[in-house]
Design a protein around this motif. Structure first.
Motif, mmCIF file in Angstrom:
data_model
loop_
_atom_site.group_PDB
_atom_site.id
_atom_site.type_symbol
_atom_site.label_atom_id
_atom_site.label_comp_id
_atom_site.label_asym_id
_atom_site.label_seq_id
_atom_site.Cartn_x
_atom_site.Cartn_y
_atom_site.Cartn_z
ATOM 1 N N ILE A 62 32.294 37.205 40.008
ATOM 2 C CA ILE A 62 34.400 37.445 39.469
ATOM 3 C C ILE A 62 34.857 38.060 40.196
ATOM 4 N N MET A 63 34.497 39.535 41.877
ATOM 5 C CA MET A 63 34.544 39.843 42.672
ATOM 6 C C MET A 63 35.553 39.280 43.736
ATOM 7 N N GLN A 64 34.875 37.355 43.234
ATOM 8 C CA GLN A 64 36.802 36.776 44.182
ATOM 9 C C GLN A 64 36.964 36.229 43.567
ATOM 10 N N ARG A 65 37.840 36.626 42.129
ATOM 11 C CA ARG A 65 38.591 36.079 41.384
ATOM 12 C C ARG A 65 40.020 36.987 41.743
ATOM 13 N N ASP A 66 41.370 36.379 41.345
ATOM 14 C CA ASP A 66 42.319 36.895 41.975
ATOM 15 C C ASP A 66 43.234 38.168 41.455
ATOM 16 N N PHE A 67 41.882 37.944 40.468
ATOM 17 C CA PHE A 67 42.927 39.889 39.643
ATOM 18 C C PHE A 67 41.875 40.547 41.105
ATOM 19 N N ILE A 68 41.065 40.464 41.133
ATOM 20 C CA ILE A 68 40.263 41.639 41.488
ATOM 21 C C ILE A 68 41.054 41.924 43.124
ATOM 22 N N GLN A 69 40.895 40.739 43.591
ATOM 23 C CA GLN A 69 42.380 41.155 44.624
ATOM 24 C C GLN A 69 42.815 41.654 44.863
ATOM 25 N N SER A 70 43.875 41.829 43.891
ATOM 26 C CA SER A 70 44.678 42.247 43.541
ATOM 27 C C SER A 70 45.106 43.268 43.619
ATOM 28 N N ALA A 71 43.903 43.746 42.580
ATOM 29 C CA ALA A 71 43.603 45.164 41.861
ATOM 30 C C ALA A 71 43.145 46.123 43.776
ATOM 31 N N GLU A 72 42.030 45.510 44.746
ATOM 32 C CA GLU A 72 41.893 45.955 45.341
ATOM 33 C C GLU A 72 43.215 46.234 46.667
ATOM 34 N N ALA A 73 44.812 44.930 46.184
ATOM 35 C CA ALA A 73 45.794 45.082 47.342
ATOM 36 C C ALA A 73 46.154 46.409 46.342
ATOM 37 N N ARG A 74 45.982 46.710 45.369
ATOM 38 C CA ARG A 74 47.436 47.986 45.031
ATOM 39 C C ARG A 74 46.995 49.207 45.406
ATOM 40 N N GLY A 75 45.457 49.148 46.050
ATOM 41 C CA GLY A 75 44.745 50.436 46.877
ATOM 42 C C GLY A 75 43.682 50.830 45.276
ATOM 43 N N LEU A 76 43.891 50.500 44.832
ATOM 44 C CA LEU A 76 41.950 50.962 44.026
ATOM 45 C C LEU A 76 41.021 51.670 44.360
ATOM 46 N N THR A 77 40.650 52.753 43.633
ATOM 47 C CA THR A 77 38.964 52.256 45.184
ATOM 48 C C THR A 77 38.018 51.259 44.054
ATOM 49 N N LYS A 78 37.329 51.051 44.993
ATOM 50 C CA LYS A 78 36.256 49.940 44.865
ATOM 51 C C LYS A 78 35.275 50.194 43.027
ATOM 52 N N ALA A 79 34.933 51.653 43.234
ATOM 53 C CA ALA A 79 33.997 52.129 42.221
ATOM 54 C C ALA A 79 35.273 51.725 40.861
ATOM 55 N N LYS A 80 36.198 51.837 40.559
ATOM 56 C CA LYS A 80 37.681 51.686 39.613
ATOM 57 C C LYS A 80 37.384 50.260 39.943
ATOM 58 N N VAL A 81 38.047 49.669 40.876
ATOM 59 C CA VAL A 81 37.978 48.116 40.345
ATOM 60 C C VAL A 81 36.553 47.504 39.875
ATOM 61 N N VAL A 82 35.087 48.246 40.282
ATOM 62 C CA VAL A 82 33.878 47.313 39.928
ATOM 63 C C VAL A 82 34.726 48.027 38.467
ATOM 64 N N LEU A 83 34.428 49.087 37.913
ATOM 65 C CA LEU A 83 34.066 49.907 35.958
ATOM 66 C C LEU A 83 34.911 48.968 35.394
ATOM 67 N N LYS A 84 36.744 49.307 35.635
ATOM 68 C CA LYS A 84 37.373 48.858 34.875
ATOM 69 C C LYS A 84 37.843 47.285 35.194
ATOM 70 N N HIS A 85 37.739 46.459 36.239
ATOM 71 C CA HIS A 85 38.347 45.146 35.883
ATOM 72 C C HIS A 85 37.603 44.703 36.516
ATOM 73 N N ALA A 86 36.784 44.460 36.667
ATOM 74 C CA ALA A 86 35.496 43.656 37.198
ATOM 75 C C ALA A 86 34.226 42.957 35.215
ATOM 76 N N LEU A 87 33.735 44.737 35.475
ATOM 77 C CA LEU A 87 32.404 44.861 34.737
ATOM 78 C C LEU A 87 32.594 43.849 32.738
ATOM 79 N N ARG A 88 33.798 44.325 32.856
ATOM 80 C CA ARG A 88 33.885 44.009 31.284
ATOM 81 C C ARG A 88 33.912 42.006 31.058
ATOM 82 N N PRO A 89 34.989 41.333 31.973
ATOM 83 C CA PRO A 89 34.569 39.738 32.066
ATOM 84 C C PRO A 89 32.867 39.690 32.821
ATOM 85 N N SER A 90 32.013 40.157 33.674
ATOM 86 C CA SER A 90 31.133 40.178 34.185
ATOM 87 C C SER A 90 30.002 40.209 32.653
#
Lengths: 302, 322
Positions: A189-217
């Motif tokens: 899931i960390m290689q999906r597009d929506f994670i990359q866009s979240a990262e590109a928006r400048g979110l911190t790593k913790a936020k990306v993982v906890l808010k975006h990646a955790l639930r689908p995984s």
């Protein structure tokens, strides 16, 4: 109520209706098995001829029929039975809880730090631990923490401390699976597009993982949870044997004697029907909970 | 034919195939563990076939004067309570162990495939009946049923494999049904149906070839699971052990006499764990090899991809490089 909630409700009600039907089938199957097992009803009738056999067996058959349909725990005092059931459930769910608390963070860690040798090593260690059969694992734990470093009681069920080693031995099986599933799904899931866009928006790593990646995984972890919980109940029987815990496996004998007759304290057929009933109920309720949480985690599921 | 007309196309295709094969191999290889798994499993299988010929005494040779010898040069894994050499016992037990796992897994995959494809492809009432049946199989206490089956059939490799297989197919059926449903809803089967294909034709020509990759992965993982369940089965009632030398037997026996004679557990446990880990690694490798979407990209390549994305979005790379 929205349309979505209606459909959820309908789904749950349909599943609840199907549970008693399947349970009835399970009890029928248990009775059939005990009738056709060696030295059971079928054998007796065949050896003595149907009529003599029936006359001879009639009290037993009558008892068996009434007890099957009234479902009362024939020779088993209910309080003892509930106690044993509680112990087994505590072992099973306690071990799954421990495995989730330890395994999911390790899995996340191993997925994020992939390539560093100690994250990989930790994950590999967990997988190695989960491949040891629980009967061997509990003996190993018993030697280490019961005899070499005597901090936990090695057998019986008198204090909360005596639950530690069995739960540990059972948790060892689940922890490797938790780590593996969590790691692989989070890596994907960390290689999906929506994670990359979240990262590109400048979110911190913790936020990306906890808010975006955790639930689908978590979906794959929850999916595996059902079969694994069912198997953990059986593994708990092997562990109960090693630690001499008066749980369900001990209580109902959980074995078949040398001649193939179910060898149970409650007297053969009834005890087997009860076992099948209880375990079927546990597994089906678990399945229902999992399917509901699956829908909650992944709204795309039809 | 086309080679004569346009040889350069043929060559390009061959080159393309070569790169594809190379990439598949790279995905399978990962960090080298799957290759180790394959090699180790091959060694174990070959040893299980030829190993028993190398010992001058059979595994059931009782030796009163070498009871409970710790591991030494003469007895690599030590000896047990009857003076039998544990290494010989492990060697002779490997073949039945592998056979049980293979038989059980083949039965599981076969029943699961038939039920799952039928449920996913036909749909409707057949689907719901088959799925309720699957749930039923799933909800009965499988190991109790397999103990009864083994007692009925007698103790042999076939009966244990059959007993473990016949109660364990529910997971496979669910997996196959999900995959078959995904294929049925695609365009491929619409085309096949328009062309007038029967259900059997669709199942054998379209559905099964498309899910065979997942099935192979499932097969490899299931081998380990069946082995694992066999140990539980024997641990539940050690009266069934007999003296059959299978790894599960040896593990249960070793666990019983671990106080004082620990090597009785260590040798069989090592072999068992190594087989389980090899199957797991091979399964991981195969899953990656069959699934092109799985990243075989190295860390460097992933970084480059991210940098390119950020360039396209006009974001300075420094901010998000965490």
């Amino acid at each position: 109520m929205t349309h979505q909630q209606w459909r959820m409700l309908r789904f749950i009600v349909l599943r609840l209706i199907s549970i008693p039907i399947v349970l009835l089938l399970i009890v029928i199957m248990a009775d059939l098995l005990s009738i056709f097992s060696p030295n059971g009803l079928y054998d007796t009738l065949r050896q003595n001829g149907p009529l003599t056999g029936l006359a001879w067996m009639w009290p037993t058959i009558h008892d068996s029929i009434t007890q099957t349909f009234t479902f009362h725990l024939s020779n088993l005092p209910p309080s003892v039975f509930y106690k044993a059931c509680g112990i087994t459930l505590l072992l099973t769910f306690g071990s799954i809880f421990v495995a989730a608390v330890l395994g999911i963070p390790i899995g996340i860690f191993a997925a994020l730090k992939r390539g560093s040798w100690w994250a990989d090593g930790l994950a590999a260690l967990c997988v190695l631990v989960c491949e040891v059969p629980p009967s061997s694992m509990s003996v190993i734990l018993l030697i280490i923490f019961g005899l070499a470093i005597p901090i936990f009681p090695i057998m019986g069920w008198d204090s909360p401390a005596s639950a530690v080693l069995p739960i540990g031995a059972l948790a060892c099986i689940n922890i490797g699976y938790m780590v593996k599933y969590m790691q692989s799904s989070l890596t994907e899931i960390m290689q999906r597009d929506f994670i990359q866009s979240a990262e590109a928006r400048g979110l911190t790593k913790a936020k990306v993982v906890l808010k975006h990646a955790l639930r689908p995984s978590l979906v794959s972890v929850v999916t595996f949870f059902g079969p694994q919980a069912a198997m953990t109940v059986f593994y708990s029987v092997a562990v109960e044997g090693v630690f001499s815990i008066p749980g369900m496996g001990r209580m109902l004998g959980w074995s078949v004697s040398g001649i193939g007759m179910p060898n149970m304290y409650g007297g053969g057929a009834q005890a087997m029907a009860i076992t099948f009933f209880i375990f079927g109920l546990i597994i089906m309720v678990l399945n229902l909970i999992i399917d509901v949480s699956y829908r909650f985690l992944n709204p795309q599921v039809k | 034919m086309s080679g004569i007309i346009a040889p350069h196309i043929q060559e390009a295709r061959a080159a393309h195939r070569k790169t594809r094969r190379k990439r598949t191999w790279a995905r399978f290889r990962q960090n080298g563990l799957p290759v180790i798994g394959v090699i180790w499993l091959l060694i174990v299988i070959v040893w299980s076939a030829i190993g028993p010929n190398f010992f001058h005494q059979p595994s059931n040779y009782f030796d009163m004067f070498s009871i409970f010898h710790p591991p030494s040069f003469a007895h690599p894994f030590g000896t047990d309570q009857e003076g039998r050499d544990l290494f010989t016992r492990v060697t002779e037990g490997l073949a039945p162990t592998i056979e049980i796992a293979a038989i059980g897994t083949v039965i599981i995959v076969f029943i699961g495939l038939v039920v799952g494809v039928a449920a996913g492809l036909i749909g409707g009432i057949v689907d719901s009946i088959l799925m309720r049946l699957t749930e039923f199989v799933y909800a009965i206490p499988t190991l109790v049923v397999s103990v009864i089956i083994i007692v009925e059939m007698g103790m042999s490799v076939w009966s244990i494999g059959f007993a473990l297989g016949v109660v364990g197919w529910a997971g496979c059926a669910r997996l196959v049904r999900g995959l078959a449903l995904a294929i049925r809803n695609g365009e491929m089967l619409e085309a096949a149906a328009v062309a007038g294909g029967s259900r059997l034709y669709m199942a054998t020509r379209y559905v099964i070839p498309n899910i065979v990759a997942n099935l192979i992965v499932f097969f490899v993982f299931q081998l380990g699971t069946v082995l694992f369940q066999e140990t539980i089965l024997l641990a539940m009632d050690p009266r069934y052990m007999g003296n059959s030398n299978t790894l599960s037997d040896l593990l249960v026996e070793g666990a019983q006499s671990i106080l004082g004679h620990r090597w009785q557990l260590y040798g069989p446990l090592f072999v068992f764990l190594s087989i389980m880990l090899s199957t797991m690694w091979i399964g991981d490798g195969l899953r990656a090899a069959f699934n092109p979407q799985e990243a075989h990209a190295s860390k460097r390549r992933r970084k480059r991809i991210r940098q390119r994305l950020m360039q396209q979005l006009h974001i300075p790379a420094k901010e998000t490089s965490a």
